[in-house]
Design an enzyme around this catalytic site. Sequence first.
Site, PDB file in Angstrom:
ATOM      1  N   TYR A  98       0.843  -1.195   0.000  1.00 37.05           N
ATOM      2  CA  TYR A  98       0.000   0.000   0.000  1.00 37.05           C
ATOM      3  C   TYR A  98       0.888   1.259   0.000  1.00 37.05           C
ATOM      4  O   TYR A  98       1.831   1.343   0.796  1.00 37.05           O
ATOM      5  CB  TYR A  98      -0.929  -0.029   1.218  1.00 37.05           C
ATOM      6  CG  TYR A  98      -1.681   1.259   1.412  1.00 37.05           C
ATOM      7  CD1 TYR A  98      -2.472   1.789   0.382  1.00 37.05           C
ATOM      8  CD2 TYR A  98      -1.600   1.971   2.601  1.00 37.05           C
ATOM      9  CE1 TYR A  98      -3.145   2.983   0.543  1.00 37.05           C
ATOM     10  CE2 TYR A  98      -2.284   3.174   2.768  1.00 37.05           C
ATOM     11  CZ  TYR A  98      -3.049   3.674   1.738  1.00 37.05           C
ATOM     12  OH  TYR A  98      -3.708   4.865   1.895  1.00 37.05           O
ATOM     13  N   ASP A 170       0.776  -7.929   6.998  1.00 38.32           N
ATOM     14  CA  ASP A 170      -0.420  -7.115   6.772  1.00 38.32           C
ATOM     15  C   ASP A 170      -1.446  -8.026   6.095  1.00 38.32           C
ATOM     16  O   ASP A 170      -1.301  -8.395   4.933  1.00 38.32           O
ATOM     17  CB  ASP A 170      -0.040  -5.912   5.886  1.00 38.32           C
ATOM     18  CG  ASP A 170      -1.219  -4.985   5.619  1.00 38.32           C
ATOM     19  OD1 ASP A 170      -2.374  -5.443   5.689  1.00 38.32           O
ATOM     20  OD2 ASP A 170      -0.978  -3.797   5.309  1.00 38.32           O
TER      21      ASP A 170
HETATM   22  O1  P1T Z   1      -6.182   3.481   5.576  1.00 42.20           O
HETATM   23  P1  P1T Z   1      -5.701   2.826   6.819  1.00 42.20           P
HETATM   24  O2  P1T Z   1      -6.794   2.232   7.655  1.00 42.20           O
HETATM   25  O3  P1T Z   1      -4.777   3.695   7.614  1.00 42.20           O
HETATM   26  O4  P1T Z   1      -4.846   1.531   6.373  1.00 42.20           O
HETATM   27  C1  P1T Z   1      -3.681   1.619   5.610  1.00 42.20           C
HETATM   28  C2  P1T Z   1      -3.499   0.353   4.803  1.00 42.20           C
HETATM   29  C3  P1T Z   1      -2.620  -0.611   5.233  1.00 42.20           C
HETATM   30  N1  P1T Z   1      -2.439  -1.772   4.558  1.00 42.20           N
HETATM   31  C4  P1T Z   1      -3.127  -2.018   3.434  1.00 42.20           C
HETATM   32  C5  P1T Z   1      -2.893  -3.301   2.711  1.00 42.20           C
HETATM   33  C6  P1T Z   1      -4.036  -1.095   2.937  1.00 42.20           C
HETATM   34  O5  P1T Z   1      -4.695  -1.385   1.814  1.00 42.20           O
HETATM   35  C7  P1T Z   1      -4.230   0.139   3.619  1.00 42.20           C
HETATM   36  C8  P1T Z   1      -5.147   1.197   3.128  1.00 42.20           C
HETATM   37  N2  P1T Z   1      -5.438   1.082   1.754  1.00 42.20           N
HETATM   38  C9  P1T Z   1      -6.222   1.921   1.035  1.00 42.20           C
HETATM   39  C10 P1T Z   1      -6.811   3.013   1.543  1.00 42.20           C
HETATM   40  C11 P1T Z   1      -6.361   1.566  -0.386  1.00 42.20           C
HETATM   41  O6  P1T Z   1      -7.270   2.073  -1.074  1.00 42.20           O
HETATM   42  O7  P1T Z   1      -5.579   0.739  -0.857  1.00 42.20           O
END
Ligand code: P1T
Length: 379
Positions: A98, A170
């Site tokens: 991400y 993750d």
């Molecule tokens: O957005 P948040 O709750 O802080 O999470 C971050 C995050 C961490 N790991 C993964 C695999 C993610 O996909 C995300 C957040 N991703 C998005 C907002 C997206 O659209 O890919």
Amino acid sequence: MKFNTKTIHGGQEPDKAYGAVMQPIYQTTTYAQSTPGGHKGFEYSRTHNPTRSALERAFASLENGEYGLAFGSGLASIDAVMKLLKPGDEVISTNDLYGGTYRLFKQVFEKFGIKFHFIGMENAADIEQYVNQNTKLIWVETPTNPMLHIIDIQAIAEVSKKHNVLLAVDNTFATPYLQRPLDLGADIVMHSATKYLGGHSDVVMGALVVKDKELADKLYFIQNASGAVCGPQDSFLMLRGIKTLHVRMQRHCENGKKVAEYLAKHPKVEKVYWPGFEDHPNHEVAKKQMRDFGGMLSFTTKNNDYSEAIKIVERLQIFTLAESLGGVESLAGHPASMTHASIPKEEREKTGVVDSLIRLSIGIEDIEDIIADLEQAIG
Ligand code: P1T
């Protein structure tokens, strides 16, 4: 308790005060003490809150862990893991991940003297050459966002254990319905609970789950000391969302498979990235460590045309063009200009995040409507 039962009952019991079956929302910052230190286990809501504690037990139960921690966002939970480290420490991370995680690593923690190696981990043996005495953490996203690479958690755990390095996974894309990293040897499992765990695109939240008491204590210390916690209302919504995780995931997977197969036959589509295809490079690993293949997929159009990809996502009507994923509604994104824009073009293109890449989070609407929408948008 089996998984579907855990989504509903894991870590939960009727409220002690009145027997409420649903966890009450304890909308309070503080708790009465009869004498200094004379309290019922709760002092101040940054440290503990009964609604959040119920949720943290639910997170731990879903991931077959012992200790759960809830944070104000997925990134806040990753931030807490990074605070286990000190200047000079090194992290080996998947190179496809991400964009916000990459930004946190490169633009925040690199400043504090932590060194990151971003590498392809499809072959676990490749990691060994990056391990040295400063290596403290291996960070794995699987399936990766947005290329749906699959990393063999068990194989990486062997490397991490051999070198006495922490392994964090993750698990946002898979959810514990599909894969449970702690069972495969990971030390920490992390979630953007914003996504499938919440499931209704109405809560931003992060989660960590661990088995080890010492590690849990360090993380609880950071959670309280840094204070990036979530509130009781959001904890309640998350608990409610989790109760249907298993039924939602089943439909996300069914619809995801049908969309992947539809796109793979489409004459205007160049390539579909979905771990359920037999020719996906790590399909066998996906089969081994996941129960099914999930509701996320990405695809490119012929000629890698940026403006054509933009036109497709603009034409979609059932799908909403938006950041995020994992809600009941279908979402489409253009990673190069949206979720992964914070990764330099040369870096993201190395992992396949090219200009025509479109990422889909397949919702649980009727599959006929989802496919008809793609049909009219792609043309
Ligand atoms: O957005 P948040 O709750 O802080 O999470 C971050 C995050 C961490 N790991 C993964 C695999 C993610 O996909 C995300 C957040 N991703 C998005 C907002 C997206 O659209 O890919």
